[in-house]
Scaffold this motif. Sequence first.
Motif, PDB file in Angstrom:
ATOM      1  N   LEU A 114      -6.295  15.913   0.335  1.00 20.87           N
ATOM      2  CA  LEU A 114      -6.625  15.514  -1.028  1.00 20.87           C
ATOM      3  C   LEU A 114      -7.817  16.346  -1.496  1.00 20.87           C
ATOM      4  O   LEU A 114      -8.885  16.321  -0.880  1.00 20.87           O
ATOM      5  CB  LEU A 114      -6.956  14.019  -1.068  1.00 20.87           C
ATOM      6  N   LEU A 134      -7.459   3.349  -6.651  1.00 21.04           N
ATOM      7  CA  LEU A 134      -7.526   4.683  -6.038  1.00 21.04           C
ATOM      8  C   LEU A 134      -8.680   4.828  -5.036  1.00 21.04           C
ATOM      9  O   LEU A 134      -8.454   5.296  -3.916  1.00 21.04           O
ATOM     10  CB  LEU A 134      -7.591   5.778  -7.101  1.00 21.04           C
ATOM     11  N   ARG A 177      -7.471   5.727   3.635  1.00 15.93           N
ATOM     12  CA  ARG A 177      -6.903   6.943   4.225  1.00 15.93           C
ATOM     13  C   ARG A 177      -7.960   7.664   5.061  1.00 15.93           C
ATOM     14  O   ARG A 177      -7.694   8.081   6.195  1.00 15.93           O
ATOM     15  CB  ARG A 177      -6.378   7.854   3.117  1.00 15.93           C
ATOM     16  N   PHE A 217       0.926   6.714  -6.796  1.00 15.50           N
ATOM     17  CA  PHE A 217      -0.103   7.726  -7.034  1.00 15.50           C
ATOM     18  C   PHE A 217       0.460   9.131  -6.856  1.00 15.50           C
ATOM     19  O   PHE A 217      -0.056  10.086  -7.428  1.00 15.50           O
ATOM     20  CB  PHE A 217      -1.305   7.530  -6.104  1.00 15.50           C
ATOM     21  N   ASN A 218       1.535   9.262  -6.083  1.00 14.64           N
ATOM     22  CA  ASN A 218       2.173  10.560  -5.866  1.00 14.64           C
ATOM     23  C   ASN A 218       3.307  10.832  -6.843  1.00 14.64           C
ATOM     24  O   ASN A 218       4.087  11.762  -6.642  1.00 14.64           O
ATOM     25  CB  ASN A 218       2.665  10.668  -4.422  1.00 14.64           C
ATOM     26  N   ARG A 226       0.729   4.061  -2.802  1.00 13.73           N
ATOM     27  CA  ARG A 226       0.528   5.483  -2.485  1.00 13.73           C
ATOM     28  C   ARG A 226       1.628   6.326  -3.128  1.00 13.73           C
ATOM     29  O   ARG A 226       1.360   7.374  -3.712  1.00 13.73           O
ATOM     30  CB  ARG A 226       0.510   5.703  -0.979  1.00 13.73           C
ATOM     31  N   PHE A 255       0.827  -1.213   0.000  1.00 11.51           N
ATOM     32  CA  PHE A 255       0.000   0.000   0.000  1.00 11.51           C
ATOM     33  C   PHE A 255       0.859   1.261   0.000  1.00 11.51           C
ATOM     34  O   PHE A 255       0.512   2.249  -0.644  1.00 11.51           O
ATOM     35  CB  PHE A 255      -0.958  -0.003   1.197  1.00 11.51           C
ATOM     36  N   MET A 256       1.965   1.234   0.709  1.00 16.05           N
ATOM     37  CA  MET A 256       2.846   2.403   0.733  1.00 16.05           C
ATOM     38  C   MET A 256       3.472   2.645  -0.642  1.00 16.05           C
ATOM     39  O   MET A 256       3.609   3.790  -1.079  1.00 16.05           O
ATOM     40  CB  MET A 256       3.926   2.230   1.799  1.00 16.05           C
ATOM     41  N   MET A 291      -7.659   3.164  -1.841  1.00 20.68           N
ATOM     42  CA  MET A 291      -6.623   3.914  -1.128  1.00 20.68           C
ATOM     43  C   MET A 291      -7.228   5.122  -0.412  1.00 20.68           C
ATOM     44  O   MET A 291      -6.905   5.395   0.742  1.00 20.68           O
ATOM     45  CB  MET A 291      -5.531   4.377  -2.095  1.00 20.68           C
ATOM     46  N   VAL A 292      -8.091   5.842  -1.097  1.00 27.60           N
ATOM     47  CA  VAL A 292      -8.720   7.018  -0.499  1.00 27.60           C
ATOM     48  C   VAL A 292      -9.602   6.600   0.672  1.00 27.60           C
ATOM     49  O   VAL A 292      -9.580   7.222   1.741  1.00 27.60           O
ATOM     50  CB  VAL A 292      -9.514   7.817  -1.556  1.00 27.60           C
TER      51      VAL A 292
END
Length: 165
Positions: free
Chosen positions: A118, A95, A102, A38-39, A35, A31-32, A98-99
Motif C-alpha cells: 500500500l 480505512l 493489515r 476498498f479494492n 477489503r 473485514f474481507m 483496516m490498514v
Amino acid sequence: MNEKIREPLRALATACSLPAALEAMGERWSFMILRASFNGLHHFEEYQAELGIARNILANRLGRLVGHGILARRPMDDDRRKVEYRLTEKGYALLPTMVALRQWGERWETGTPASPVLVDTRDRKPIAPVQVMSHDGRVLNKKGDMEWSLPEDVRDADAKLKAAG
C-alpha cells in the motif's frame, strides 16, 4: 493507563463503543468484504468469485454491512434488476482500522510484508505505520503515554485557546 480510573468493562458491555464496533464488523468475512470494497469490488458475484465465500454467508454479511450503514445497496443505473454495494462515508472511515490491522498482521502474524504494497499515490512510497497520536501530533505508544480520564477532567483544547486569545 490511569490505575485509579479504568473502563468498567462489565458495565460497558452493551454501551461501550468497542463492542458496538465489533457487532458491526467483528467477523472475518465482514473485514474481507470491506477489503474487497476498498479494492473496487461492487457486485455480489465479484465478492463471491474473489473471496470464495458461500453465497448464503455473503448475502448475510452484505446485509449486515448495509444494515450498519457501512455499505449502501443500490440498483445499477444501466440495469435496475442488478444491485451494487458502495462504501458509505461510515465505511470509508474504517480505512485506518483496516490498514492498522493489515500492518499488525504483517508484523506479528505473518512476519512478512504484504503484497501488493500500500503506497501513497503522490510519492509511490509505502504508507507509514498507523499510530495513535496525541492532540498535538506526538506518537503515543506505551502504557505511560495514555490514561483513562473522566469526561469532566478532560481538558478542552478549544476552550483553552479561546481563553488565551
